[in-house]
Write an enzyme that holds these catalytic residues in place. Structure first.
Site, PDB file in Angstrom:
ATOM      1  N   THR A 125       0.830  -1.204   0.000  1.00  7.69           N
ATOM      2  CA  THR A 125       0.000   0.000   0.000  1.00  7.69           C
ATOM      3  C   THR A 125       0.863   1.252   0.000  1.00  7.69           C
ATOM      4  O   THR A 125       0.469   2.296  -0.524  1.00  7.69           O
ATOM      5  CB  THR A 125      -0.943   0.001   1.218  1.00  7.69           C
ATOM      6  OG1 THR A 125      -1.692  -1.227   1.218  1.00  7.69           O
ATOM      7  CG2 THR A 125      -1.917   1.166   1.171  1.00  7.69           C
TER       8      THR A 125
ATOM      9  N   TYR B 251       4.330 -12.199   5.681  1.00  2.00           N
ATOM     10  CA  TYR B 251       3.222 -11.666   4.883  1.00  2.00           C
ATOM     11  C   TYR B 251       2.955 -12.606   3.714  1.00  2.00           C
ATOM     12  O   TYR B 251       3.773 -12.722   2.802  1.00  2.00           O
ATOM     13  CB  TYR B 251       3.582 -10.260   4.386  1.00  2.00           C
ATOM     14  CG  TYR B 251       2.542  -9.549   3.557  1.00  2.00           C
ATOM     15  CD1 TYR B 251       1.210  -9.958   3.511  1.00  2.00           C
ATOM     16  CD2 TYR B 251       2.898  -8.419   2.815  1.00  2.00           C
ATOM     17  CE1 TYR B 251       0.272  -9.274   2.759  1.00  2.00           C
ATOM     18  CE2 TYR B 251       1.967  -7.730   2.053  1.00  2.00           C
ATOM     19  CZ  TYR B 251       0.650  -8.165   2.021  1.00  2.00           C
ATOM     20  OH  TYR B 251      -0.268  -7.492   1.268  1.00  2.00           O
TER      21      TYR B 251
ATOM     22  N   LYS C  68       0.779 -11.788   8.550  1.00  2.00           N
ATOM     23  CA  LYS C  68      -0.329 -11.123   7.864  1.00  2.00           C
ATOM     24  C   LYS C  68      -0.807 -12.084   6.789  1.00  2.00           C
ATOM     25  O   LYS C  68      -0.076 -12.388   5.842  1.00  2.00           O
ATOM     26  CB  LYS C  68       0.143  -9.806   7.246  1.00  2.00           C
ATOM     27  CG  LYS C  68      -0.919  -9.085   6.425  1.00  2.00           C
ATOM     28  CD  LYS C  68      -0.350  -7.829   5.764  1.00  2.00           C
ATOM     29  CE  LYS C  68      -1.393  -7.159   4.869  1.00  2.00           C
ATOM     30  NZ  LYS C  68      -0.843  -5.972   4.173  1.00  2.00           N
TER      31      LYS C  68
ATOM     32  N   VAL D  99      -4.236  -6.045   9.459  1.00  2.00           N
ATOM     33  CA  VAL D  99      -3.366  -5.051   8.827  1.00  2.00           C
ATOM     34  C   VAL D  99      -4.214  -4.468   7.703  1.00  2.00           C
ATOM     35  O   VAL D  99      -4.514  -5.142   6.717  1.00  2.00           O
ATOM     36  CB  VAL D  99      -2.066  -5.674   8.292  1.00  2.00           C
ATOM     37  CG1 VAL D  99      -1.200  -4.586   7.655  1.00  2.00           C
ATOM     38  CG2 VAL D  99      -1.309  -6.368   9.407  1.00  2.00           C
TER      39      VAL D  99
END
Length: 297
Positions: free
Chosen positions: A47, A136, A165, A208
Site C-alpha cells: 500500500t 506476509y 499477515k 493489517v
C-alpha cells in the site's frame, strides 16, 4: 494485547506534486492514524508503493515517522524483497533505526519452493535475532502460497518470527495454521479488510488494514466487540463498512485509497507509475460510499 496491537494501518506513502516523497505529510498522516485507532503502522508495504520507492526513500520514511510517532504506536518496516540479501540488509537497517518490527513479504516473481521460503525467512530472522518479524502471505501478488506447515517450522526454529499477515483469502488455511501454531506463539492478522471478522472467528488477533486510513476507530470497535462477546455489535459494524472495503479495491490498491484520502482532505498525491491516478469511474464508486459513512472532507 498482541505485540503489534490489533489494528495496524498499511500506510500510503504521500507524494508531493513533483512526485517526490512528502515526508512532512507522512509525519502528519501517521500521527492522525494513530489518533484515530491505529495501534501500529506498516511503512513501505504494498500500500505504501514499495516497488517504486528507493531504499534511501524508505529509510528516510522510517526515520521521520518513527521520530514523529515515538512510542505511541508500533512502527513496522516493509523490508521484504525477492532477493534474500536485499531483505537481510534492509531489515538490519530497520532494526538499527530503532523500529518496532518488520513486515516480510513472501518473495515475489521468482516463485521459490517451500524449502526456499524456509531458507529465505530463516536467513532474515537469524540476521536480526532480537528484532520482531511479521511474515506476509499474499499469493495473489507473489505467485506463491506460504503453507501453514512452513510457517509452523519457521516459528518453531526462529524466536523472533512472532506474527503473520494472512492475505491468502483462504479461511481453512488460516484455521489450519491456528491449529498448528498456538496463539501464544504466533499472532495472525487478517491481510484483507473484508475478511477480518471471519478470520477473528478462526483465531486471528486483528487486521493489517487499508480501510483504517478512513475508519480506524470503527475497526477498533468491531475487533473489541468481537473479543468482548458482542457478535451483533461486531457484525453490525462489519456490515456498515463492507461497501467501503469493496470501493477501496475497485481497482489496484493503493489507487482507490489515495483518492479516498484526497476526498477526505489529505493531499497524498497520485501513485507513481506504473500505477496511475484514480479514474472517474473509481471516483463515482468512492464518493457515495464515503458520503454515506460521513468521510468526505
Amino acid at each position: 494485547m498482541p505485540l503489534f496491537g490489533r489494528v495496524i494501518t498499511a500506510m500510503v506513502t504521500p507524494f508531493a506534486p513533483n512526485g517526490e516523497v512528502d515526508y512532512a505529510l507522512a509525519e502528519r498522516l501517521a500521527l492522525h492514524l494513530v489518533a484515530k485507532g491505529s495501534d501500529g503502522l506498516v511503512l513501505a508495504g504494498t500500500t505504501g508503493e514499495s516497488p517504486t520507492l528507493t531504499w534511501e526513500e524508505e529509510y528516510e520514511l522510517f526515520r521521520v515517522v518513527k521520530r514523529a510517532v515515538g512510542n505511541q504506536a508500533k512502527i513496522l518496516a516493509g523490508t521484504g524483497a525477492n532477493s534474500t540479501r536485499e531483505a537481510v540488509a534492509a531489515t538490519v537497517k530497520a532494526a538499527d533505526l530503532g523500529l518496532d518490527g518488520s513486515l516480510q513479504v513472501v518473495p515475489y516473481y521468482n516463485k521459490p519452493p517451500q524449502a526456499g521460503l524456509l531458507a529465505h525467512f530463516r536467513s532474515i530472522a537469524q540476521a536480526v535475532p532480537d528484532f520482531p518479524l511479521m511474515l506476509y502471505n499474499i499469493p495473489g501478488r507473489t505467485g506463491v502460497n506460504l503453507w501453514p506447515e512452513t510457517v509452523a517450522q519457521l516459528v518453531a526454529s526462529e524466536g523472533n518470527i512472532l506474527a503473520i499477515k494472512e492475505a491468502s483469502g483462504n479461511l481453512e488455511q488460516v484455521a489450519h495454521l491456528r491449529q498448528l501454531v498456538p496463539s501464544a506463539r504466533l499472532d495472525i492478522y487478517s491481510g484483507d479488510d473484508g475478511l477480518t471478522l471471519p478470520l477473528l472467528a478462526v483465531g486471528a488477533v486483528g487486521v493489517v488494514s487499508v480501510a483504517s486510513h478512513l475508519v480506524g476507530e470503527r475497526l477498533q470497535k468491531m475487533v473489541q466487540a468481537f473479543r468482548q462477546g458482542q457478535p451483533e455489535i461486531a457484525g453490525g459494524l462489519y456490515n456498515e463498512m463492507v461497501p467501503l472495503y469493496k470501493a477501496l479495491f475497485a481497482t489496484t490498491n493503493p489507487i482507490p485509497v489515495k483518492r479516498a484520502l484526497e476526498l477526505a482532505g489529505w493531499p497524498v498525491g497520485v501513485p507513481r507509475l506504473p500505477l496511475v491516478a484514480a479514474s472517474p469511474e473509481v471516483d463515482q464508486i468512492l464518493r457515495p460510499v464515503m458520503q454515506d459513512l460521513h468521510l468526505l472532507a
